[in-house]
Design a protein around this motif. Structure first.
Motif, PDB file in Angstrom:
ATOM      1  N   GLY A  45       3.504  -6.848  -5.636  1.00 56.17           N
ATOM      2  CA  GLY A  45       2.592  -6.448  -6.704  1.00 56.17           C
ATOM      3  C   GLY A  45       1.256  -5.959  -6.204  1.00 56.17           C
ATOM      4  N   SER A  46       1.054  -5.992  -4.872  1.00 56.63           N
ATOM      5  CA  SER A  46      -0.220  -5.550  -4.291  1.00 56.63           C
ATOM      6  C   SER A  46      -0.155  -4.119  -3.755  1.00 56.63           C
ATOM      7  CB  SER A  46      -0.643  -6.505  -3.160  1.00 56.63           C
ATOM      8  OG  SER A  46      -0.896  -7.800  -3.663  1.00 56.63           O
ATOM      9  N   ALA A  47       0.980  -3.443  -3.928  1.00 55.11           N
ATOM     10  CA  ALA A  47       1.093  -2.048  -3.476  1.00 55.11           C
ATOM     11  C   ALA A  47       0.188  -1.164  -4.324  1.00 55.11           C
ATOM     12  CB  ALA A  47       2.544  -1.591  -3.578  1.00 55.11           C
ATOM     13  N   LYS A  48      -0.623  -0.341  -3.676  1.00 59.88           N
ATOM     14  CA  LYS A  48      -1.612   0.477  -4.375  1.00 59.88           C
ATOM     15  C   LYS A  48      -0.969   1.676  -5.056  1.00 59.88           C
ATOM     16  CE  LYS A  48      -5.030  -2.051  -2.755  1.00 59.88           C
ATOM     17  NZ  LYS A  48      -5.797  -2.978  -3.639  1.00 59.88           N
ATOM     18  N   THR A  49      -1.513   2.030  -6.203  1.00 60.32           N
ATOM     19  CA  THR A  49      -1.119   3.273  -6.862  1.00 60.32           C
ATOM     20  C   THR A  49      -1.991   4.406  -6.332  1.00 60.32           C
ATOM     21  OG1 THR A  49      -2.671   2.982  -8.693  1.00 60.32           O
ATOM     22  CG2 THR A  49      -0.506   1.950  -8.918  1.00 60.32           C
ATOM     23  N   SER A  50      -1.842   5.603  -6.889  1.00 58.78           N
ATOM     24  CA  SER A  50      -2.595   6.768  -6.402  1.00 58.78           C
ATOM     25  C   SER A  50      -4.093   6.623  -6.618  1.00 58.78           C
ATOM     26  CB  SER A  50      -2.090   8.037  -7.087  1.00 58.78           C
ATOM     27  OG  SER A  50      -2.173   7.903  -8.504  1.00 58.78           O
ATOM     28  N   SER A  84      -6.549   1.851 -15.173  1.00 57.06           N
ATOM     29  CA  SER A  84      -6.734   2.560 -13.895  1.00 57.06           C
ATOM     30  C   SER A  84      -5.435   2.672 -13.104  1.00 57.06           C
ATOM     31  CB  SER A  84      -7.793   1.852 -13.040  1.00 57.06           C
ATOM     32  OG  SER A  84      -9.054   1.853 -13.693  1.00 57.06           O
ATOM     33  N   LEU A  85      -4.369   2.009 -13.563  1.00 54.09           N
ATOM     34  CA  LEU A  85      -3.080   2.140 -12.882  1.00 54.09           C
ATOM     35  C   LEU A  85      -2.574   3.576 -13.013  1.00 54.09           C
ATOM     36  CD1 LEU A  85      -1.054  -1.070 -13.865  1.00 54.09           C
ATOM     37  CD2 LEU A  85      -1.852  -0.438 -11.591  1.00 54.09           C
ATOM     38  N   ASP A  86      -2.131   4.149 -11.915  1.00 57.29           N
ATOM     39  CA  ASP A  86      -1.621   5.516 -11.954  1.00 57.29           C
ATOM     40  C   ASP A  86      -0.254   5.556 -11.286  1.00 57.29           C
ATOM     41  OD1 ASP A  86      -1.560   8.172 -12.529  1.00 57.29           O
ATOM     42  OD2 ASP A  86      -3.239   8.759 -11.256  1.00 57.29           O
ATOM     43  N   ASP A  87       0.044   6.601 -10.577  1.00 59.09           N
ATOM     44  CA  ASP A  87       1.374   6.792 -10.021  1.00 59.09           C
ATOM     45  C   ASP A  87       1.722   5.736  -8.973  1.00 59.09           C
ATOM     46  OD1 ASP A  87       3.845   8.223  -9.480  1.00 59.09           O
ATOM     47  OD2 ASP A  87       2.915   8.704  -7.555  1.00 59.09           O
ATOM     48  N   SER A  88       2.797   5.022  -9.196  1.00 53.92           N
ATOM     49  CA  SER A  88       3.300   4.038  -8.230  1.00 53.92           C
ATOM     50  C   SER A  88       4.733   4.365  -7.822  1.00 53.92           C
ATOM     51  CB  SER A  88       3.256   2.628  -8.833  1.00 53.92           C
ATOM     52  OG  SER A  88       4.024   2.569 -10.038  1.00 53.92           O
ATOM     53  N   ARG A  89       5.289   5.392  -8.433  1.00 51.73           N
ATOM     54  CA  ARG A  89       6.694   5.751  -8.204  1.00 51.73           C
ATOM     55  C   ARG A  89       6.922   6.231  -6.771  1.00 51.73           C
ATOM     56  NH1 ARG A  89      10.541   8.234 -12.469  1.00 51.73           N
ATOM     57  NH2 ARG A  89      12.327   8.962 -11.230  1.00 51.73           N
ATOM     58  N   ASN A  90       6.024   7.101  -6.261  1.00 55.94           N
ATOM     59  CA  ASN A  90       6.221   7.666  -4.919  1.00 55.94           C
ATOM     60  C   ASN A  90       6.250   6.583  -3.853  1.00 55.94           C
ATOM     61  OD1 ASN A  90       6.380  10.277  -5.871  1.00 55.94           O
ATOM     62  ND2 ASN A  90       4.190  10.676  -5.623  1.00 55.94           N
ATOM     63  N   THR A  91       5.311   5.632  -3.943  1.00 56.38           N
ATOM     64  CA  THR A  91       5.279   4.535  -2.973  1.00 56.38           C
ATOM     65  C   THR A  91       6.557   3.707  -3.045  1.00 56.38           C
ATOM     66  OG1 THR A  91       2.866   4.395  -3.094  1.00 56.38           O
ATOM     67  CG2 THR A  91       4.023   2.462  -2.257  1.00 56.38           C
ATOM     68  N   ALA A  92       7.035   3.456  -4.268  1.00 51.96           N
ATOM     69  CA  ALA A  92       8.256   2.669  -4.438  1.00 51.96           C
ATOM     70  C   ALA A  92       9.460   3.376  -3.801  1.00 51.96           C
ATOM     71  CB  ALA A  92       8.514   2.420  -5.919  1.00 51.96           C
ATOM     72  N   PHE A  93       9.540   4.691  -3.949  1.00 54.07           N
ATOM     73  CA  PHE A  93      10.645   5.437  -3.342  1.00 54.07           C
ATOM     74  C   PHE A  93      10.557   5.407  -1.822  1.00 54.07           C
ATOM     75  CE2 PHE A  93      11.710   7.283  -7.471  1.00 54.07           C
ATOM     76  CZ  PHE A  93      13.087   7.464  -7.355  1.00 54.07           C
ATOM     77  N   GLN A  94       9.370   5.594  -1.272  1.00 56.16           N
ATOM     78  CA  GLN A  94       9.207   5.575   0.188  1.00 56.16           C
ATOM     79  C   GLN A  94       9.610   4.226   0.764  1.00 56.16           C
ATOM     80  OE1 GLN A  94       5.150   6.704   0.968  1.00 56.16           O
ATOM     81  NE2 GLN A  94       5.376   8.712  -0.012  1.00 56.16           N
ATOM     82  N   ARG A  95       9.186   3.166   0.102  1.00 60.29           N
ATOM     83  CA  ARG A  95       9.514   1.816   0.583  1.00 60.29           C
ATOM     84  C   ARG A  95      11.019   1.548   0.447  1.00 60.29           C
ATOM     85  NH1 ARG A  95       4.822  -1.623  -0.066  1.00 60.29           N
ATOM     86  NH2 ARG A  95       6.211  -3.429   0.102  1.00 60.29           N
ATOM     87  N   PHE A  96      11.630   2.070  -0.601  1.00 62.89           N
ATOM     88  CA  PHE A  96      13.057   1.827  -0.792  1.00 62.89           C
ATOM     89  C   PHE A  96      13.877   2.570   0.261  1.00 62.89           C
ATOM     90  CE2 PHE A  96      17.225   2.635  -2.780  1.00 62.89           C
ATOM     91  CZ  PHE A  96      17.623   1.318  -2.968  1.00 62.89           C
TER      92      PHE A  96
END
Length: 400
Positions: free
Chosen positions: A221-226, A143-155
């Protein structure tokens, strides 16, 4: 606070006395604990004794309080009773707080059993004798999906903080450089970059009281994916296998020579299998003028749900593997560590020195380093801070 309700009418408190707690005769929850540094400052000079009691009324800055032993007057005749006691030697008594040995048949959940089985089957050692573990996923992994966008926003948000605080940026960059220098994270070549796996956002935790590293990098590790599922949602946590803190502290207070130490970067001394590293990808660049690069963390990472179990279980595995060579140190390793903090001791200086050396040697076999040694005994504390060759050379030790 009384354990049962007292008959206030029998207390005979003078009418001109103002009580700090008018409901002193009723059992209730404790509202506040006043430490000794303030307690005696509150005491006044007035004192009134209850007739036939050892309890007293004591004047304080908070008004009068009832203190001491108060015996509830009996309304029924007292029956005569005889009692006898025998004197025994203290050393014949068992230690009252001593716990029973851990029950190997302790009931565990299905998931906890799976975690243990997965660890035993999949943990190995590399050529440098360092433990290599695998993350244990549950049925939510797909069920893991896109996590890249959140990582970029946080960075990007992190970099904006860097602009406002150059000193903070310098400390953070130094921490990340440490990951690279110590090979705790690896650059992913551009032709191998994909959206598979998971991107870990990261931020700083600043601890000014730390005598070593004041700024530490923490991974989320608790940041949600899409899909609303995070990496931690897909990981099995594992059972609690270390002793409870109360038992460790109670035992710690019994030693004549008490000593403490900590394992340096405990989590980061344990490797994660290469095929799991795509679930620990991070974004980093030391300067905004450079392109953002993608790295993978190849060590057990603080901020992931399974990290505490993997780290503590690895210490226990090391103790089991080396039990024959270091029987006492192995027992201490499983008994007197609370995560990465050692709280132990011995009853003679010689025992304490041997334990210190054996613990250090044992942990070095698993690529762990014990540091920040401290003791209640000045001589022992001094020896702990010496270089290893000075501690083990009998002639040098005799001169000192």
């Amino acid at each position: 606070m009384p354990s049962i309700t007292l008959n206030q009418k029998l207390s005979k408190i003078p009418e001109n006395i103002s009580l700090a707690d008018p409901e002193f005769h009723r059992p209730a929850d404790v509202d506040i604990l006043i430490g000794a540094e303030f307690y005696y400052e509150l005491l006044g000079t007035g004192k009134i004794r209850f007739p036939g009691q050892s309890a007293i009324l004591q004047e304080t800055d908070l008004d009068w309080i009832v203190a001491g032993r108060y015996t509830q007057p009996r309304t029924a005749p007292i029956s005569p009773m005889q009692a006898s006691c025998n004197l025994i030697k203290f050393q014949d008594l068992p230690i009252l707080w001593e716990l029973e040995p851990e029950n190997p048949n302790k009931i565990r959940s299905r998931e906890e059993k799976e975690c243990e089985s997965h660890y035993v089957k999949n943990t190995t050692r590399d050529d440098s004798n360092r433990n290599v573990v695998k993350l244990h996923f549950n049925n939510k992994k797909d069920s893991l999906d896109d996590s890249r966008n959140t990582a970029f926003q946080r960075f990007y948000a992190l970099e904006r903080k860097f602009e406002k605080n150059p000193s903070f940026k310098s400390q953070y960059t130094e921490c990340m450089q440490g990951y690279l220098t110590e090979n705790h994270m690896s650059l992913i070549p551009s032709h191998l970059v994909s959206n598979k796996g998971y991107f870990l956002p990261h931020h700083a935790v600043v601890k000014e009281s730390s005598i070593t590293t004041k700024t530490r990098v923490v991974f989320d590790g608790s940041a949600k994916t899409s899909t609303g599922i995070s990496l931690n949602d897909t990981l099995m946590v594992g059972p609690t296998i270390q002793e409870d803190l109360f038992s460790i502290l109670a035992r710690f207070r019994t030693f004549l020579y008490a000593m403490t130490a900590g394992i340096q970067q405990m989590y980061r001394q344990i490797r994660v299998a290469q095929d799991n590293s795509l679930f620990q990808k991070i974004l980093w660049r030391p300067d905004p003028s450079e392109p953002i690069k993608i790295y993978s963390l190849n060590r057990v990472t603080f901020g992931t749900a399974c990290a505490p179990f993997l780290a503590i279980r690895t210490l226990h595995k090391l103790a089991d593997d080396e039990r024959e060579s270091y029987p006492i140190a192995s027992a201490i390793l499983k008994r007197d560590f609370y995560v990465d903090d050692l709280l132990t001791g011995a009853h003679t200086l010689q025992e304490a020195l041997e334990l210190r050396n054996n613990l250090s040697t044992l942990l070095n076999k698993g690529s762990f380093n014990l540091r920040k040694w401290a003791s209640n005994h000045p001589l022992y504390a001094m020896i702990c801070r010496m270089k290893p060759q000075l501690r083990t050379d009998p002639s040098t030790r005799q001169k000192q």
